[in-house]
Motif scaffolding. Sequence first.
Motif, PDB file in Angstrom:
ATOM      1  N   GLY A  49      30.820  -9.994  -5.752  1.00 61.71           N
ATOM      2  CA  GLY A  49      30.751  -9.130  -6.922  1.00 61.71           C
ATOM      3  C   GLY A  49      29.808  -9.710  -7.950  1.00 61.71           C
ATOM      4  N   PHE A  50      29.335  -8.874  -8.853  1.00 63.31           N
ATOM      5  CA  PHE A  50      28.402  -9.305  -9.891  1.00 63.31           C
ATOM      6  C   PHE A  50      29.219  -9.909 -11.023  1.00 63.31           C
ATOM      7  CE2 PHE A  50      25.395  -8.999 -13.352  1.00 63.31           C
ATOM      8  CZ  PHE A  50      24.174  -9.249 -12.735  1.00 63.31           C
ATOM      9  N   THR A  51      29.311 -11.238 -11.042  1.00 66.29           N
ATOM     10  CA  THR A  51      30.174 -11.937 -11.983  1.00 66.29           C
ATOM     11  C   THR A  51      29.368 -12.830 -12.907  1.00 66.29           C
ATOM     12  OG1 THR A  51      30.475 -13.839 -10.508  1.00 66.29           O
ATOM     13  CG2 THR A  51      32.012 -11.978 -10.249  1.00 66.29           C
ATOM     14  N   LEU A  52      30.025 -13.289 -13.956  1.00 64.81           N
ATOM     15  CA  LEU A  52      29.390 -14.215 -14.884  1.00 64.81           C
ATOM     16  C   LEU A  52      29.082 -15.536 -14.178  1.00 64.81           C
ATOM     17  CD1 LEU A  52      28.457 -14.487 -17.805  1.00 64.81           C
ATOM     18  CD2 LEU A  52      30.726 -15.342 -18.399  1.00 64.81           C
ATOM     19  N   GLU A  53      29.967 -15.955 -13.284  1.00 67.39           N
ATOM     20  CA  GLU A  53      29.723 -17.179 -12.513  1.00 67.39           C
ATOM     21  C   GLU A  53      28.435 -17.066 -11.703  1.00 67.39           C
ATOM     22  OE1 GLU A  53      31.788 -19.861  -8.940  1.00 67.39           O
ATOM     23  OE2 GLU A  53      32.661 -17.940  -9.542  1.00 67.39           O
ATOM     24  N   LEU A  54      28.202 -15.902 -11.112  1.00 65.95           N
ATOM     25  CA  LEU A  54      26.982 -15.684 -10.340  1.00 65.95           C
ATOM     26  C   LEU A  54      25.754 -15.800 -11.231  1.00 65.95           C
ATOM     27  CD1 LEU A  54      25.477 -14.767  -7.764  1.00 65.95           C
ATOM     28  CD2 LEU A  54      25.925 -12.405  -8.469  1.00 65.95           C
ATOM     29  N   VAL A  55      25.823 -15.230 -12.411  1.00 66.30           N
ATOM     30  CA  VAL A  55      24.695 -15.290 -13.343  1.00 66.30           C
ATOM     31  C   VAL A  55      24.415 -16.738 -13.751  1.00 66.30           C
ATOM     32  CG1 VAL A  55      23.892 -14.636 -15.647  1.00 66.30           C
ATOM     33  CG2 VAL A  55      25.047 -12.947 -14.202  1.00 66.30           C
TER      34      VAL A  55
END
Length: 234
Positions: A49-55
């Motif tokens: 999913g597009f998460t803050l952690e990914l960013v």
Amino acid sequence: MEKLRESDLYGPVRDYLTGLGYEVKGEVKDCDIAAMRDGELIVVELKRGFTLELVYQALDRQRVADGVYVAVPLPKRGYMSPQVRDMQSLCRRLELGLIFVGFTSRGFPQIDVAVHPKEASAPRRDKKRRLAVIREHEARTGSVNTGGVSRKKILTAYKEQALLTVRLLQENGPLRAEDVKKLGGPPNAGTILGRNVLGWFDREMEEGGRRYLYRPNAKALAALEEYGEVLERG
């Protein structure tokens, strides 16, 4: 496709980049995917999913790569989903690329690059980390590691070289370190055997007491059985 894992995204993204002429490796120095082509380094971070952690992860990877993508599953409503526009807008602002991975009703993967990254600004670069990623990428002979897998043991370049040493000793040993190199072993065979960081090698003094002879122990043979296939791919 239900219950997608991060590792399910790896194959489609790998194949897409390979088709563009990149040499792709998974799990290189904490990067889910590292791809090289003519000196250019591309990194892709995979998430369900597009998460803050990914960013956060992607922004950190900008310090080592020429371009960074995030890859996530295409939302169920596709481009009709209100999330898509927000994801695209944020990625453009942060100079990140955005890849959607979709699957047909028959399970065939589809790649859609929604945003291409801009080259990371020079002041962000961490030359030491970048060089470490490139060296690890180039030292790998195969792509046995699957990007996005966090619980599986990662096969590093050092371990791959140690496995080659184990195989040569298994087939020809016991041997001196220089004999391992002559048989096609890694250039650092002496260091691998002498330091024995992995605890894979037993040694004995050769007749005459000048040099050591090395042989693989049970731990080494178990590792060779587990990871030996990468040597066939190299």
